[in-house]
Design a protein around this motif. Structure first.
Motif, PDB file in Angstrom:
ATOM      1  N   ASP A 196       0.777  -1.210  -0.043  1.00 30.34           N
ATOM      2  CA  ASP A 196      -0.095   0.179   0.040  1.00 30.34           C
ATOM      3  C   ASP A 196       0.783   1.232  -0.075  1.00 30.34           C
ATOM      4  N   SER A 197       0.294   2.424  -0.543  1.00 31.95           N
ATOM      5  CA  SER A 197       0.979   3.720  -0.535  1.00 31.95           C
ATOM      6  C   SER A 197       0.054   4.995  -0.095  1.00 31.95           C
ATOM      7  N   ALA A 198       0.657   5.881  -0.083  1.00 30.56           N
ATOM      8  CA  ALA A 198      -0.232   7.319   0.457  1.00 30.56           C
ATOM      9  C   ALA A 198       0.540   8.332  -0.354  1.00 30.56           C
TER      10      ALA A 198
ATOM     11  N   ILE B 128      -4.089  14.988   0.133  1.00 31.55           N
ATOM     12  CA  ILE B 128      -3.470  13.595   0.790  1.00 31.55           C
ATOM     13  C   ILE B 128      -4.392  12.424   0.058  1.00 31.55           C
TER      14      ILE B 128
ATOM     15  N   ASN C 274      -4.905   8.417   0.458  1.00 36.68           N
ATOM     16  CA  ASN C 274      -4.732   7.281   1.092  1.00 36.68           C
ATOM     17  C   ASN C 274      -5.167   6.176   0.521  1.00 36.68           C
ATOM     18  N   SER C 275      -4.461   5.042   0.409  1.00 36.42           N
ATOM     19  CA  SER C 275      -4.894   3.716  -0.033  1.00 36.42           C
ATOM     20  C   SER C 275      -5.815   2.970   1.053  1.00 36.42           C
TER      21      SER C 275
ATOM     22  N   ALA D 257      -3.242   1.956   4.127  1.00 30.04           N
ATOM     23  CA  ALA D 257      -2.333   2.868   4.603  1.00 30.04           C
ATOM     24  C   ALA D 257      -3.065   4.171   5.101  1.00 30.04           C
ATOM     25  N   GLN D 258      -2.706   4.650   6.196  1.00 26.33           N
ATOM     26  CA  GLN D 258      -3.150   6.037   6.545  1.00 26.33           C
ATOM     27  C   GLN D 258      -2.139   7.203   6.822  1.00 26.33           C
ATOM     28  N   ALA D 259      -2.118   8.143   6.129  1.00 30.62           N
ATOM     29  CA  ALA D 259      -1.204   9.239   6.173  1.00 30.62           C
ATOM     30  C   ALA D 259      -1.702  10.520   6.767  1.00 30.62           C
ATOM     31  N   GLN D 260      -0.804  11.336   7.662  1.00 32.78           N
ATOM     32  CA  GLN D 260      -1.160  12.173   8.197  1.00 32.78           C
ATOM     33  C   GLN D 260      -0.192  13.332   8.227  1.00 32.78           C
TER      34      GLN D 260
ATOM     35  N   MET E  70       2.574   7.781   9.225  1.00 36.22           N
ATOM     36  CA  MET E  70       1.912   6.975   8.431  1.00 36.22           C
ATOM     37  C   MET E  70       1.689   5.540   8.994  1.00 36.22           C
TER      38      MET E  70
ATOM     39  N   THR F 217       0.072   1.459   8.811  1.00 33.48           N
ATOM     40  CA  THR F 217       0.097   0.648   7.888  1.00 33.48           C
ATOM     41  C   THR F 217      -0.632  -0.597   8.471  1.00 33.48           C
TER      42      THR F 217
END
Length: 166
Positions: free
Chosen positions: A56-58, A79, A81-82, A85-88, A101, A103
């Motif tokens: 997964d990626s963001a 942003i 997100n997949s 994956a959770q990006a902040q 991030m 995952t």
């Protein structure tokens, strides 16, 4: 002439026995094919199978600008997100850019069924009519009689060959 009479006597005896033997062969009891049904004794075992998840990626895109005081200001933020994956992205009070991030693990264990065959048990179909005790006895005696006849024929032929060579 003695040998000639002996051979003629044996041949005439065989000629009289051939129809009797053919009659016994064709009028004997008939066998019936009894199919055998096979049953498999199997065990179903559930076990966990490891499945790899795709990576997964963001994606984070941000526009940072300086204001009139010389501090960094976030103008806009995008942003993507997949699924796993959770990006902040945050900027603290001192102007530091913080990216976090999260995952999930990339392997999952799924239940699967496995069949193990232990043994194959053959179950015969029921027979219409079982043999009586006398019939079983005659079948066994018939087998022994055929063996004795074959051995006797071999001994007689061997004895005749031995006498002719002398």
């Amino acid at each position: 002439m003695k040998l000639y009479d002996y051979i003629i006597g044996k041949v005439s005896r065989c000629i009289t026995l051939v129809p009797l033997m053919c009659l016994l062969l064709f009028c004997s009891c008939k066998t019936k094919y009894v199919p055998v049904e096979g049953q498999k004794d199997s065990i179903v075992v559930e076990k966990l199978v490891e499945v790899q998840l795709p990576p997964d990626s963001a994606t984070i895109r941000a526009l940072l600008e300086c204001d009139e005081n010389g501090k960094v200001v976030l103008s806009w933020l995008d942003i993507v997100n997949s699924k796993n994956a959770q990006a902040q992205l945050t900027i603290d009070s001192l102007g530091n850019l913080l990216a976090k991030m999260k995952t999930q693990p990339d392997t999952v264990y799924l239940p699967s069924k496995e069949v193990t065959v232990n043994k194959e048990v053959q179950v015969p179909y029921p027979v219409e009519k079982e043999l009586t005790g006398w019939q079983k006895l005659f079948v066994n005696v018939g087998g022994w009689a055929i063996g004795i006849v074959i051995i006797t024929i071999l001994v007689v032929v061997g004895w005749m060959v031995y006498k002719l060579k002398k």
